[in-house]
Design a protein around this motif. Structure first.
Motif, mmCIF file in Angstrom:
data_model
loop_
_atom_site.group_PDB
_atom_site.id
_atom_site.type_symbol
_atom_site.label_atom_id
_atom_site.label_comp_id
_atom_site.label_asym_id
_atom_site.label_seq_id
_atom_site.Cartn_x
_atom_site.Cartn_y
_atom_site.Cartn_z
ATOM 1 N N ILE A 1 2.485 1.633 -3.509
ATOM 2 C CA ILE A 1 1.532 2.097 -4.522
ATOM 3 C C ILE A 1 1.212 3.577 -4.309
ATOM 4 C CG2 ILE A 1 -0.882 1.923 -5.262
ATOM 5 C CD1 ILE A 1 -0.663 -1.054 -5.098
ATOM 6 N N SER B 1 -5.654 -7.256 -8.728
ATOM 7 C CA SER B 1 -6.157 -5.885 -8.709
ATOM 8 C C SER B 1 -5.032 -4.883 -8.508
ATOM 9 C CB SER B 1 -7.203 -5.726 -7.608
ATOM 10 O OG SER B 1 -8.302 -6.584 -7.831
ATOM 11 N N TYR B 2 -4.108 -5.209 -7.623
ATOM 12 C CA TYR B 2 -3.003 -4.298 -7.359
ATOM 13 C C TYR B 2 -2.068 -4.210 -8.564
ATOM 14 C CZ TYR B 2 -3.954 -3.349 -2.441
ATOM 15 O OH TYR B 2 -4.507 -2.896 -1.272
ATOM 16 N N LEU C 1 -7.114 1.255 -2.104
ATOM 17 C CA LEU C 1 -6.334 1.034 -0.890
ATOM 18 C C LEU C 1 -7.216 0.962 0.350
ATOM 19 C CD1 LEU C 1 -3.202 3.300 -1.534
ATOM 20 C CD2 LEU C 1 -3.580 0.901 -2.138
ATOM 21 N N GLU D 1 -12.661 -5.918 -6.359
ATOM 22 C CA GLU D 1 -12.012 -6.365 -5.134
ATOM 23 C C GLU D 1 -12.961 -6.324 -3.946
ATOM 24 O OE1 GLU D 1 -8.872 -8.048 -3.498
ATOM 25 O OE2 GLU D 1 -9.155 -7.726 -5.629
ATOM 26 N N ASP E 1 -6.083 -10.399 -4.494
ATOM 27 C CA ASP E 1 -5.724 -8.991 -4.330
ATOM 28 C C ASP E 1 -4.572 -8.607 -5.253
ATOM 29 O OD1 ASP E 1 -7.617 -8.860 -2.372
ATOM 30 O OD2 ASP E 1 -6.209 -8.996 -0.710
ATOM 31 N N CYS E 2 -3.690 -9.564 -5.510
ATOM 32 C CA CYS E 2 -2.505 -9.280 -6.326
ATOM 33 C C CYS E 2 -2.891 -8.872 -7.746
ATOM 34 C CB CYS E 2 -1.580 -10.498 -6.365
ATOM 35 S SG CYS E 2 -0.927 -10.968 -4.747
ATOM 36 N N LEU F 1 4.349 -8.529 -5.637
ATOM 37 C CA LEU F 1 3.068 -9.177 -5.920
ATOM 38 C C LEU F 1 3.276 -10.579 -6.494
ATOM 39 C CD1 LEU F 1 1.042 -6.193 -7.430
ATOM 40 C CD2 LEU F 1 0.817 -7.195 -5.150
ATOM 41 N N ASN G 1 0.830 -1.209 0.000
ATOM 42 C CA ASN G 1 0.000 0.000 0.000
ATOM 43 C C ASN G 1 0.863 1.258 0.000
ATOM 44 O OD1 ASN G 1 -2.248 -1.599 0.054
ATOM 45 N ND2 ASN G 1 -3.180 -0.619 1.824
ATOM 46 N N LEU H 1 -1.804 -7.986 2.514
ATOM 47 C CA LEU H 1 -2.899 -8.424 1.655
ATOM 48 C C LEU H 1 -3.605 -9.621 2.283
ATOM 49 C CD1 LEU H 1 -1.157 -8.129 -1.841
ATOM 50 C CD2 LEU H 1 -2.519 -6.428 -0.621
#
Length: 365
Positions: free
Chosen positions: A161, A231-232, A287, A350, A228-229, A208, A158, A223
């Motif tokens: 990003i 989407s990130y 986030l 997500e 989630d990986c 990721l 987070n 995470l």
């Protein structure tokens, strides 16, 4: 039934040596016991009396994490062979791919002879410009060794990003300022900043990739699920493209010979302001896992398209010179908003389960 049997057989074949079936035993009055594979115990360097942590995953499986092991990102080293006719660009891509794969020690070994200076310089350049926390620790005539010194807990996904987003948004603001003032020096600084976005983007993507392979890494990164990986990753690539479009605006600022008319510039700046606003909202929605904010962000992107049409009409009215370059600027701003929409849609995907769960809870009441 036959199809199900075939699927099970394929799953068992894919598991290979990693699968062992063991019986759950009952001892005493209330204790269930499961023996651990000797090979795994030896590989983890565990002894009788050492402690392990049991973690219940989202799919109800259990992960056994040795408490005495080192950092979760300590993967084994890897060696890549450099072919005699290999170009500098090919070698750079090879290094980046190994970095993204999660290796901490990377050996680049020439198949025969000495590594020429051009290839050596290419490795130094990619390490300096693109790979966070990486150093060249050995430089011999036939082999170059790189080591990633930065461990996962140093920077959460987070935080990374958000750092990438802040750099990209600052690039966009400075590019627009350079455009309004025709400040070529500031525009060139914006273009240089793109390397910083690339560095942190690769760092996040590397983490990721590792998180999809290791549940412990996933948790250390903050995470919850492997999904989630995805989407990130989409968010990081979108922010990276926003930075590229900021460079496009900066390049236009360098090309233009005259300042834009005030009315036209005002409309372009209004469009830019809204594009940055939806970008910030989309990142926050992802986030903070905010479904409602993500939904509003997708709707707001449509307003950017309307502002683009207003700016085009103003340009034609003012007979703006170098119309082609200014139209490219509008496209760069519009694409920034569209990438924000992509991030918001990733946030929607997500968090949809959370919305469904809330709805289900209300219906029961």
């Amino acid at each position: 039934m036959k199809a199900a049997t075939t699927t099970t057989a394929r799953q068992e074949a894919a598991l290979g040596d990693h699968r062992e079936v063991r019986k759950v035993q009952f001892t005493g009055r209330s204790t269930y016991v499961l023996s651990l594979p000797k090979r795994w115990i030896e590989e983890m360097r565990l002894r009788a009396g050492d402690q392990v942590t049991l973690v219940r995953e989202a799919d109800n499986s259990l992960s056994i994490v040795p408490m005495s092991t080192g950092p979760a990102d300590s993967l084994s080293e890897a060696t890549a062979v450099i072919m005699p006719a290999e170009s500098a660009s090919t070698l750079r891509r090879k290094v980046v791919s190994m970095y993204l794969a999660g290796y901490n020690i990377i050996h680049l070994k020439l198949k025969a002879g000495r590594i020429n200076p051009a290839l050596r310089d290419a490795v130094r350049e990619v390490v300096r410009r693109n790979l966070v926390g990486t150093e060249m620790i050995a430089d011999a005539s036939d082999v170059i060794t790189l080591q990633v010194l930065l461990s996962l807990p140093e920077l959460s996904v987070n935080t990374a990003i958000r750092r990438v987003y802040l750099i990209a948004s600052s690039m966009h603001k400075d590019a627009m300022l350079a455009l309004s003032e025709l400040n070529a020096e500031l525009a060139r600084e914006v273009i240089k900043s793109d390397d910083e976005v690339d560095r942190f983007s690769l760092y996040v993507l590397r983490n990721l990739v590792m998180a999809t392979q290791n549940g412990r890494v996933l948790r250390e990164m903050g995470l919850k699920n492997p999904s989630d990986c995805l989407s990130y990753r989409a968010a990081v690539k979108s922010i990276e493209r926003v930075a590229d479009h900021s460079c496009g605006i900066a390049e236009a600022a360098v090309r233009l010979k005259e300042k834009l008319p005030k009315e036209t510039l005002a409309k372009i700046e209004k469009m830019s302001y809204l594009a940055l606003a939806v970008l910030g909202d989309s990142v926050e929605a992802l986030l903070r896992r905010d479904y409602q904010l993500a939904d509003r962000t997708v709707d707001a992107v449509e307003d950017v398209h309307a502002l683009e049409q207003e700016a085009l009409a103003s340009m034609e009215k003012d007979r703006t010179r170098d119309l082609a370059s200014v139209k490219l600027v509008l496209e760069d701003i519009r694409r920034t908003a569209e990438y924000a929409s992509d991030i918001a849609e990733a946030a929607l995907n997500e968090t949809i389960d959370e919305v469904i769960e809330k709805g289900a809870a209300k219906s029961k009441q």
